[in-house]
Design a protein around this motif. Structure first.
Motif, PDB file in Angstrom:
ATOM      1  N   UNK A   1       0.858  -1.052  -0.357  1.00  0.00           N
ATOM      2  CA  UNK A   1       0.068  -0.085  -0.048  1.00  0.00           C
ATOM      3  C   UNK A   1       1.197   1.028   0.080  1.00  0.00           C
ATOM      4  N   UNK A   2       1.767   1.481   1.444  1.00  0.00           N
ATOM      5  CA  UNK A   2       2.895   2.108   1.259  1.00  0.00           C
ATOM      6  C   UNK A   2       3.453   2.813  -0.358  1.00  0.00           C
ATOM      7  N   UNK A   3       3.801   1.733  -1.087  1.00  0.00           N
ATOM      8  CA  UNK A   3       4.065   1.730  -2.458  1.00  0.00           C
ATOM      9  C   UNK A   3       3.203   2.466  -3.366  1.00  0.00           C
ATOM     10  N   UNK A   4       2.180   1.713  -3.447  1.00  0.00           N
ATOM     11  CA  UNK A   4       0.392   2.353  -4.184  1.00  0.00           C
ATOM     12  C   UNK A   4       0.959   4.145  -3.638  1.00  0.00           C
ATOM     13  N   UNK A   5       1.063   4.428  -2.409  1.00  0.00           N
ATOM     14  CA  UNK A   5       1.449   5.795  -2.102  1.00  0.00           C
ATOM     15  C   UNK A   5       2.679   6.764  -3.196  1.00  0.00           C
ATOM     16  N   UNK A   6       3.830   6.344  -2.719  1.00  0.00           N
ATOM     17  CA  UNK A   6       4.556   6.831  -3.469  1.00  0.00           C
ATOM     18  C   UNK A   6       4.517   6.718  -5.258  1.00  0.00           C
ATOM     19  N   UNK A   7       4.251   5.628  -4.853  1.00  0.00           N
ATOM     20  CA  UNK A   7       3.990   5.299  -6.598  1.00  0.00           C
ATOM     21  C   UNK A   7       3.124   6.541  -7.822  1.00  0.00           C
ATOM     22  N   UNK A   8       1.792   7.085  -7.031  1.00  0.00           N
ATOM     23  CA  UNK A   8       0.880   7.723  -6.768  1.00  0.00           C
ATOM     24  C   UNK A   8       1.725   8.912  -6.752  1.00  0.00           C
ATOM     25  N   UNK A   9       1.894   9.127  -6.340  1.00  0.00           N
ATOM     26  CA  UNK A   9       2.774  11.039  -5.737  1.00  0.00           C
ATOM     27  C   UNK A   9       3.612  11.289  -7.056  1.00  0.00           C
ATOM     28  N   UNK A  10       5.087   9.771  -6.545  1.00  0.00           N
ATOM     29  CA  UNK A  10       6.168  10.726  -7.980  1.00  0.00           C
ATOM     30  C   UNK A  10       5.510  11.023  -9.558  1.00  0.00           C
ATOM     31  N   UNK A  11       4.165   9.682  -9.995  1.00  0.00           N
ATOM     32  CA  UNK A  11       3.381  10.369 -11.103  1.00  0.00           C
ATOM     33  C   UNK A  11       2.578  11.566 -10.928  1.00  0.00           C
ATOM     34  N   UNK A  12       2.204  12.085  -9.551  1.00  0.00           N
ATOM     35  CA  UNK A  12       1.434  14.039  -9.655  1.00  0.00           C
ATOM     36  C   UNK A  12       3.046  14.755  -9.377  1.00  0.00           C
ATOM     37  N   UNK A  13       4.438  14.236  -9.945  1.00  0.00           N
ATOM     38  CA  UNK A  13       5.288  15.268  -9.104  1.00  0.00           C
ATOM     39  C   UNK A  13       5.260  15.621  -7.993  1.00  0.00           C
ATOM     40  N   UNK A  14       5.543  15.597  -7.234  1.00  0.00           N
ATOM     41  CA  UNK A  14       4.673  15.902  -5.920  1.00  0.00           C
ATOM     42  C   UNK A  14       5.897  17.716  -5.219  1.00  0.00           C
ATOM     43  N   UNK A  15       5.831  18.114  -4.914  1.00  0.00           N
ATOM     44  CA  UNK A  15       6.551  19.132  -4.266  1.00  0.00           C
ATOM     45  C   UNK A  15       7.185  18.639  -3.280  1.00  0.00           C
ATOM     46  N   UNK A  16       6.767  18.734  -2.266  1.00  0.00           N
ATOM     47  CA  UNK A  16       7.275  18.388  -0.916  1.00  0.00           C
ATOM     48  C   UNK A  16       6.340  17.661  -0.205  1.00  0.00           C
ATOM     49  N   UNK A  17       7.013  16.569   0.604  1.00  0.00           N
ATOM     50  CA  UNK A  17       6.032  16.582   1.717  1.00  0.00           C
ATOM     51  C   UNK A  17       6.354  16.128   3.048  1.00  0.00           C
ATOM     52  N   UNK A  18       5.511  16.464   3.938  1.00  0.00           N
ATOM     53  CA  UNK A  18       5.159  16.407   5.225  1.00  0.00           C
ATOM     54  C   UNK A  18       4.921  15.445   5.908  1.00  0.00           C
ATOM     55  N   UNK A  19       5.302  14.712   6.815  1.00  0.00           N
ATOM     56  CA  UNK A  19       4.469  13.882   7.509  1.00  0.00           C
ATOM     57  C   UNK A  19       4.567  14.330   9.558  1.00  0.00           C
TER      58      UNK A  19
ATOM     59  N   UNK B   1       9.886   9.136   0.793  1.00  0.00           N
ATOM     60  CA  UNK B   1       9.918  10.439   0.206  1.00  0.00           C
ATOM     61  C   UNK B   1      10.890  10.962  -0.241  1.00  0.00           C
ATOM     62  N   UNK B   2      12.170  10.774   0.674  1.00  0.00           N
ATOM     63  CA  UNK B   2      13.075  12.100   0.449  1.00  0.00           C
ATOM     64  C   UNK B   2      14.307  11.606  -1.348  1.00  0.00           C
ATOM     65  N   UNK B   3      13.124  10.750  -2.073  1.00  0.00           N
ATOM     66  CA  UNK B   3      13.798  10.390  -3.269  1.00  0.00           C
ATOM     67  C   UNK B   3      13.286  11.161  -4.193  1.00  0.00           C
ATOM     68  N   UNK B   4      11.759  11.264  -4.355  1.00  0.00           N
ATOM     69  CA  UNK B   4      11.042  11.536  -4.739  1.00  0.00           C
ATOM     70  C   UNK B   4      11.373  13.449  -4.281  1.00  0.00           C
ATOM     71  N   UNK B   5      11.014  14.166  -3.511  1.00  0.00           N
ATOM     72  CA  UNK B   5      11.505  15.628  -3.269  1.00  0.00           C
ATOM     73  C   UNK B   5      11.607  15.992  -1.782  1.00  0.00           C
ATOM     74  N   UNK B   6      11.616  17.753  -1.469  1.00  0.00           N
ATOM     75  CA  UNK B   6      12.107  17.689   0.060  1.00  0.00           C
ATOM     76  C   UNK B   6      11.617  16.965   1.203  1.00  0.00           C
ATOM     77  N   UNK B   7      11.442  16.695   1.665  1.00  0.00           N
ATOM     78  CA  UNK B   7      10.634  15.754   3.358  1.00  0.00           C
ATOM     79  C   UNK B   7      11.096  16.374   4.016  1.00  0.00           C
ATOM     80  N   UNK B   8      10.094  15.882   5.182  1.00  0.00           N
ATOM     81  CA  UNK B   8      10.674  16.692   6.544  1.00  0.00           C
ATOM     82  C   UNK B   8       8.966  15.790   7.325  1.00  0.00           C
TER      83      UNK B   8
END
Length: 346
Positions: free
Chosen positions: A110-128, A174-181
């Motif tokens: 499931x988490x990989x599905x989330x990562x893949x979905x956000x990679x396709x959307x060209x995620x700007x930044x991630x906040x957890x 998400x650090x592999x896709x975008x700035x994340x914190x």
């Protein structure tokens, strides 16, 4: 297992975190359209007892109810079942913030599905968004020391932790896709933490890009996580005068982010204990003997230590850890190499 939705209806936004099960079937990924199409990603309720993230989502959606979002927003609402019972996780579940790596569980997929979905959307930044169970300040955590990561963290707090373990956390994926914190917003229900995180998310939504502030390192108090302390399951624990295998000193949770001088007595021990704690560094090595000493059935630190996330919640200790250990870190040292990439601190 994952449901994808495109709006938050009013009925859902009127619910507290422990009521979400009434409207959602399980973990859900929401996509809201904004003026800037590269979305900001929010991850909330990876731990069901940490409700600040959901309160922030409600605040942000309400704030922009009658106007368009300045940037698209994607929100992953995680462990709804655990939130129902105000638990970090249920006994039958893995930790939702340890499964953002390859694995055999449905949660890993499931988490990989989330990562893949956000990679396709060209995620700007991630906040957890998280809460602490012990007494901690409000602070930010990052996994890389590039300018964009530092800028994202500094926008929340001067106090920043740089860490590369445990490996299965959301921010590392998400650090592999975008700035994340990762935001640590005090204890659940901390009203100031909710306000602080809401305003922070709002400010990030309005940014066109994450520009590096000149000399940003001079405005950050940077720490690096060097190890984790876990208590063996077979040992009993006490934080009061109640007898136990390990009887920690009263008020130990107040030592978070404090430099504990060498030779401090931290706990009374059962006379038969020679290995009361598992103290593991980033590469999976045992640090107990290097950092601690047993003197007259008392646990003392051999060197000065700085703990974070130190908690007296025994359920959290059993499910996760007693605390993490940190060192002050100079940004000029660069990122920390890992010699044992298989060490994950699960």
């Amino acid at each position: 297992m994952l449901t994808t939705l495109h709006e938050f209806d009013d009925a859902l936004l009127n619910l507290n975190a422990d009521q979400l099960y009434q409207q959602l079937d399980g973990p859900s990924l929401f996509h809201l359209t904004g003026q800037n199409t590269a979305p900001l990603f929010l991850s909330v309720l990876l731990h069901g007892n940490e409700n600040t993230g959901w309160e922030v989502v409600k605040n942000i959606v309400a704030r922009y109810k009658d106007q368009g979002l300045p940037r698209s927003l994607s929100v992953f609402v995680g462990n709804i079942e655990a939130a129902r019972y105000k638990k970090r996780k249920l006994d039958t579940q893995p930790d939702f913030n340890r499964v953002w790596i390859a694995g055999d569980n449905a949660e890993n997929t499931m988490m990989q599905e989330v990562v893949d979905a956000m990679q396709k959307r060209q995620v700007f930044a991630s906040i957890d968004i998280h809460n602490n169970n012990g007494l901690n300040p409000h602070y930010a955590c990052i996994n890389k020391l590039t300018p964009a990561f530092l800028e994202l963290a500094r926008a929340f707090s001067r106090m920043v932790i740089y860490f590369v373990r445990p490996r299965g956390v959301q921010s590392l994926a998400f650090a592999e896709l975008c700035p994340s914190v990762t935001l640590e917003c005090g204890q659940p229900g901390d009203e100031y933490g909710i306000q602080l995180a809401t305003n922070y998310v709002d400010n990030i939504l309005k940014l066109e890009q994450l520009d590096a502030t000149p000399d940003i390192d001079s405005t950050i108090d940077l720490y690096h996580t060097i190890g984790v302390i876990k208590v063996p399951d077979k040992l009993s624990i006490s934080f009061t005068d109640e007898a136990a295998d390990i009887q920690f000193i009263n008020g130990i949770e107040r030592l978070n982010f404090e430099e504990i001088p060498a030779g401090t007595s931290l706990a009374k021990l059962n006379s038969n204990l020679d290995k009361p704690l598992n103290v593991i560094d980033e590469d999976g090595n045992d640090m107990l003997v290097r950092l601690f000493n047993i003197n007259d059935n008392k646990l003392e630190n051999r060197v000065s230590l700085i703990p974070a996330m130190l908690t007296t919640n025994i359920e959290i200790i059993r499910n996760d850890c007693l605390c993490y250990l940190m060192e002050r870190y100079d940004i000029k040292r660069g990122e920390k190499p890992i010699t044992n990439p298989t060490s994950v601190w699960q």
